[in-house]
Design a protein around this motif. Structure first.
Motif, short mmCIF file in Angstrom:
data_model
loop_
_atom_site.label_atom_id
_atom_site.label_comp_id
_atom_site.label_asym_id
_atom_site.label_seq_id
_atom_site.Cartn_x
_atom_site.Cartn_y
_atom_site.Cartn_z
N GLU A 5 0.86 -1.19 0.00
CA GLU A 5 0.00 0.00 0.00
C GLU A 5 0.89 1.23 0.00
O GLU A 5 1.85 1.30 0.77
CB GLU A 5 -0.89 -0.02 1.25
N GLU A 20 -1.85 6.38 5.48
CA GLU A 20 -3.12 6.38 6.19
C GLU A 20 -3.87 5.06 5.98
O GLU A 20 -4.48 4.52 6.91
CB GLU A 20 -4.02 7.54 5.72
N ASP A 21 -3.83 4.53 4.78
CA ASP A 21 -4.51 3.27 4.49
C ASP A 21 -3.80 2.09 5.16
O ASP A 21 -4.46 1.16 5.64
CB ASP A 21 -4.62 3.04 2.98
N ASP A 40 -3.14 -3.38 -2.13
CA ASP A 40 -3.99 -2.46 -2.87
C ASP A 40 -3.98 -2.92 -4.33
O ASP A 40 -2.99 -3.48 -4.80
CB ASP A 40 -3.45 -1.04 -2.74
N GLY A 97 -10.23 0.40 -3.08
CA GLY A 97 -11.37 1.31 -3.01
C GLY A 97 -12.52 0.77 -3.84
O GLY A 97 -13.62 0.60 -3.35
N LYS A 144 -12.06 -1.07 0.77
CA LYS A 144 -11.45 -0.32 1.88
C LYS A 144 -12.49 0.30 2.80
O LYS A 144 -12.22 0.48 3.98
CB LYS A 144 -10.52 0.76 1.33
N ASP A 145 -13.65 0.63 2.28
CA ASP A 145 -14.66 1.24 3.14
C ASP A 145 -15.55 0.20 3.81
O ASP A 145 -16.51 0.54 4.50
CB ASP A 145 -15.50 2.26 2.37
#
Length: 161
Positions: free
Chosen positions: A13, A17-18, A58, A87, A108-109
């Motif tokens: 990644e 932050e992720d 990712d 995402g 991711k959410d």
């Protein structure tokens, strides 16, 4: 797998932050991650030498991708589960990644099942290894039996009531 057991997690990644979000979610779900953060192919290859239990990748990074990460695992014949965390990539791309060897795909959410996905991927890897060991032991035993039979100078018969 015990929830308090430390697990080495290779995190592919580029956004800090992720990465922190993934680690936070794993801890929140009772896991004890030991992160190996990487952002490119060179770092990824080096981190694979540390034998991570799972890879969280990712879908696309500036100079690398989950697809390329899967290709490298296949080239090196490594059995390390890779979970794509992105995402949004669409169902078609997610299915393609699963066919190429990805263990799972998460948005991711929606990381509510990240811990379960990691635990299941690691457990499945352990089951594959146990099956391979059992198969190898069975083949070894059969070969020993065959060799022993070939050494007997007189004909004989085996029967089972």
């Amino acid at each position: 797998m015990s929830l308090s057991t430390p697990i080495t997690v290779l995190i592919l990644e580029d956004l800090a932050e992720d990465r922190e979000l993934l680690l936070h979610e794993l801890r929140r779900q009772g896991l004890d991650p030991r992160p190996l953060p990487v952002t490119g192919e060179g770092d990824y290859r080096a981190a694979l030498e540390q034998h991570p239990e799972v890879i969280l990748a990712d879908y696309r990074l500036p100079a690398f991708s989950a697809e390329r990460a899967l290709e490298i695992l296949a080239e090196q014949e490594l059995d390390i589960p890779l979970i794509v965390v992105s995402g949004y990539i669409g169902e078609e791309k997610a299915v393609k990644l699963m066919r190429r060897g990805a263990a799972d795909y998460l948005l991711k959410d929606r990381l509510g099942r990240l811990g379960a996905a990691v635990t299941q991927a690691i457990d499945n890897r352990c089951l594959r290894r146990e099956r391979e060991l059992s198969t190898a032991a069975l083949r070894f035993g059969e070969e020993r039996f065959r060799l022993a039979l070939n050494q007997i100078p007189l004909p004989f018969a085996l029967y089972d009531e």
